[in-house]
Design an enzyme around this catalytic site. Structure first.
Site, short mmCIF file in Angstrom:
data_model
loop_
_atom_site.label_atom_id
_atom_site.label_comp_id
_atom_site.label_asym_id
_atom_site.label_seq_id
_atom_site.Cartn_x
_atom_site.Cartn_y
_atom_site.Cartn_z
N GLU A 226 0.85 -1.19 0.00
CA GLU A 226 0.00 0.00 0.00
C GLU A 226 0.89 1.25 0.00
O GLU A 226 0.65 2.20 -0.71
CB GLU A 226 -0.93 0.00 1.23
N ARG A 304 -7.24 3.05 13.30
CA ARG A 304 -8.14 1.90 13.13
C ARG A 304 -8.10 0.99 14.36
O ARG A 304 -9.09 0.34 14.69
CB ARG A 304 -7.86 1.13 11.84
N GLU A 704 -10.52 -7.93 4.24
CA GLU A 704 -9.82 -7.97 5.52
C GLU A 704 -10.56 -8.67 6.66
O GLU A 704 -9.93 -9.34 7.49
CB GLU A 704 -9.48 -6.54 5.97
#
Ligand code: MTE
Ligand code: LUZ
Ligand code: MOS
Length: 748
Positions: A226, A304, A704
């Protein structure tokens, strides 16, 4: 539709970075990295290396034509180390030569003198010294201070969870070729072509329009590409700019493992309070995230962790706090779940600690506290269309958990060497980039006048089946055959300003944009047919035009020819941005997620109490896919995610010594799940639900969430160990390797 890559993968025909036909004169690049974790660079001597056969150039920070800076969120990461190095594996120079072999030989001739500085590898130590990547953040709901007084039971503890190596089968790599006017095309094995383009522009000091990034597919990313595919692409681009030659890098496994960041290890302190009915009244948690030596994506990952700190449970009074701690390790990065799994592991640890102290099954506390419609999470989002209890109860019923429990208890009564353990793992995972700004995508569709269609989106295929889902959208919207459609590479000239394919949102975001583009084209095409069938309802079905539900003689191809001759535009570019989401960081409140994904898994394990080894007998899952648009691919995502999660929780152990040296630096010292460690049975049941409007075709994001089922594997093993050695206090740290299991089995 079966995965459109399946045949080529099996035949070895799929093109990965290292399969791209090389141009004549291609040079090879090898990063030269630090052998110490923290030091001043006193001197470097490249003379002997430069004289080595085949060496064309050695580039350092001094050769950078723009800015020597690749930090994505915070500009704190040089491409090449300048005066100091901050982790082992940090790149100091790029050796460029006519073969990789020559570069490797030359690397041995480079002499660096370091003045070593103190090394920190522990996040709590970094925090104590004030070494933070960003200021700490705190989510707060209700009032824990006054809530403790209302609790009948309060438990405190500490729980640590280790990192994880991505181990994408295709290692990092990139290939840059010069084009006209100093522009460059770079093939990059990246989840984020735009991130690569932006950083190349910044480091080379040229506009983004001179840089084309092209990505056909990845041999796995899992978050590891990423952000961290970028430096390698920037390096070959810089060499290409300076040397005016094609330059390529495809990393060796051990270089990749040493130089790149991994899943973040965390250490956490928790305090949990329950009333007499086992309702969780209050929860406080402090996370120490081991960020490594630069920010990379750590601030977003930390966020997160906070978002998922209460997993699938409603807790009315919460304080969740997190520190992003700067250590002398390679900067850690995105990895499937993106900090969420670490947050969830800690509340599961807290629940298990409470349950064991109270002499009840953790499942009692889990079930009692599952979120329901209307519950507010610590960050202010009110949950709707909650399927937590539904997945739990369906799971218990469908797989007859009661019978399984009785069977396991009976087994444990009669066996001494082998013990079985059971655990239940509910999950709740938010879908959207937590950074609202990133939730948008575009798609470009051309219909050629022979009726064939070519599609580009901002999404990257990395094995998750994105291209197959994109193809389904096109074929279903147009009602044409798959052989009429080609899904092209991800390319920054065709689709610009993309977010990385991440956050499980690739299919939702790119799919919605693609759906819009196809619908717009379809409307135009129908208008063409309408001219011949005025006042009739026009449809396209199975490559034929229908008027008022009656088949006409206009085929898809004929329709396209008519449109072309009538000068109707056969191309469309659409933009989608997720509606309804917002977040206010100053208040730490908002509605950051389009929706949540739910599920429940039951794990059964058998531990060999002589050896400490374990086998997973079964994992039974009820998962909320919404209306899965491709059950085969989605089940594959569940199986893969589950096994990857089990690996993280059990076998995979990243070991750095106190000098920041990676000891688990190859597949001989880093054990990943293989076919023998996969559960003997994995059963996946799709929960019957309506799905969600913001999910593409009501098919919920699946990338995920299943990784977090793996957490159940940890607690299943723990329960087996407890069956053998009931009366000891066992810490709750992951991974639970066979060595650690053995120690716990005989702990006094
Ligand atoms: N599946 C495979 N085979 N390979 C991968 O690299 N990455 C995972 C998941 N599944 C990955 C995978 C991660 S980390 C994410 S975010 C999603 O796929 C990304 O794809 P999606 O958004 O299209 O689901
Ligand atoms: N990347 C990111 C992610 O930048 N933001 C996110 O919220 C996220 N979530 C999961 C995986 N990658
Ligand atoms: Mo996945 S960690 O969002 O690339």
């Amino acid at each position: 539709m079966i995965n459109i890559d399946a045949h080529n993968h099996v035949k070895g025909k799929s093109i990965y970075l290292d399969d791209i036909q090389e141009l004549n004169g291609t040079l090879y690049a090898l990063p030269f990295d630090s052998t110490v974790a923290h030091a001043k660079i006193k001197s470097i001597d490249f003379a002997a290396a430069l004289n080595h056969k085949g060496i064309v150039s050695i580039l350092t920070a001094k050769d950078v034509t723009g800015s020597n800076q690749i930090g994505g969120i915070i500009p704190d990461e040089p491409l090449f180390a300048e005066d100091e190095v901050h982790f082992r594996g940090q790149v100091i120079a790029l050796i460029v030569g006519t073969s990789e072999h020559h570069c490797r030989q030359a690397a041995k001739l480079i002499k660096v003198e370091y003045e070593e500085l103190p090394v920190i590898v522990d996040p709590r130590e970094a925090q104590a010294q004030g070494k933070l990547i960003v200021p700490p953040r705190q989510f707060k709901l209700g009032d824990t201070e006054s809530a403790w007084a209302k609790c009948d039971h309060i438990f405190e503890g500490r729980s640590d969870v280790n990192g994880q190596e991505h181990l994408y089968i295709e290692t990092q790599g990139a290939y840059a070729r010069p084009k006209e006017d100093e522009s460059i095309i770079i093939s990059s094995s990246t989840q984020g072509p735009t991130a690569v383009q932006r950083m190349v522009a910044q480091v080379l000091g040229i506009p983004m329009h001179k840089i084309e990034i092209d990505t056909v597919r990845l041999g796995g990313g899992f978050g590891g590409k990423e952000d961290q595919a970028t430096p390698w692409a920037v390096m070959v681009a810089l060499a290409c700019q300076i040397l005016h030659k094609p330059v390529k890098m495809a990393m060796h496994r051990m270089d990749d493992m040493r130089m790149t960041g991994k899943r973040h290890p965390y250490s956490a302190d928790f305090k949990i309070g329950l009333d007499k009915n086992y309702k969780i009244i209050a929860y406080e948690v402090t996370h120490y995230q081991n960020a490594g030596a630069a920010a990379d994506l750590s601030p977003a990952v930390m966020e997160r962790t906070l978002f998922h700190s209460t997993n699938a449970y409603f807790v009315p009074n919460v304080i969740a706090k997190a520190y992003s701690c700067k250590t002398n390790l390679p900067p850690n990065t995105a990895f499937r779940g993106f900090g969420g799994p670490q947050g969830k592991f800690v509340i599961e640890a807290a629940i298990v600690k409470a349950a064991e102290s109270l002499g009840i099954s953790p499942s009692v506390i889990q079930k009692t506290n599952l979120v329901v419609d209307g519950d507010e999470l610590s960050y202010g989002q009110i949950l709707q269309q909650v399927e937590a209890t539904n997945t739990w109860e369906t799971c218990m019923k469908s797989y007859d958990y009661e019978a399984q429990k009785n069977r396991v208890e009976a087994f444990n009564k009669t066996n001494t060497r082998f013990k079985k353990g059971l655990a239940i793992q509910p999950i709740c995972f938010g879908i959207s980039f937590t950074n609202t700004m990133m939730n948008h995508a575009r798609a470009l569709v051309h219909i050629y006048h022979d009726g064939s269609v070519v599609v580009s989106t901002g999404g990257v295929e990395m094995g998750q089946g994105l291209n197959t889902k994109m193809l389904q959208i096109v074929t279903e919207t147009f009602s044409i055959n798959a052989n009429k459609v080609r899904i092209e590479s991800t390319n920054t000239l065709r689709v610009a300003n993309t977010s990385p394919t991440a956050a499980s949102a690739g299919a939702d975001l790119n799919g919605k944009a693609l759906q819009m583009a196809c619908n717009n084209l379809l409307e135009r095409l129908k208008a063409v047919a309408q001219k011949e069938y005025t006042d009739q309802i026009i449809e396209v079905k199975d490559e034929m035009v229908y008027a008022n539900e009656i088949k006409t003689d206009i085929t898809w191809n004929a329709l396209i020819t008519r449109a072309f001759t009538q000068r109707v535009a056969l191309s469309e570019n659409a933009h989608y941005a997720t509606p309804t989401i917002h977040y206010d960081k100053t208040k730490e409140k908002g509605h950051p997620f389009a929706y949540h994904v739910y599920g429940t898994s039951i794990h059964e394990v058998t531990v060999d109490c002589l050896k400490g080894t374990y086998d997973f007998d079964s994992v039974n899952i009820v998962h909320d896919f919404g209306k899965s648009m491709n059950p085969t691919i989605d089940n594959g995502q569940i199986e893969g995610g589950l096994v990857q999660g089990i690996g993280w929780m059990t076998l995979e152990e990243i070991v750095f010594n106190d000098q920041g040296r990676l000891l688990s630096n190859a597949l001989s010292t880093y054990k990943v799940p293989d076919i023998y460690s996969v559960p003997k049975q994995i059963n996946i049941q799709h929960l019957e639900t309506e799905g969600h409007e913001l999910a593409i075709k009501k098919s919920k994001a699946v990338g995920e969430p299943p990784l977090m089922y793996g957490i159940g594997a940890y607690f299943a093993i723990r329960n087996a160990v407890k069956a053998f050695n009931p009366n000891v206090d066992l810490i709750i740290n992951a991974p639970y390797t066979p060595e650690k299991v053995l120690m716990d089995l005989y702990k006094k």
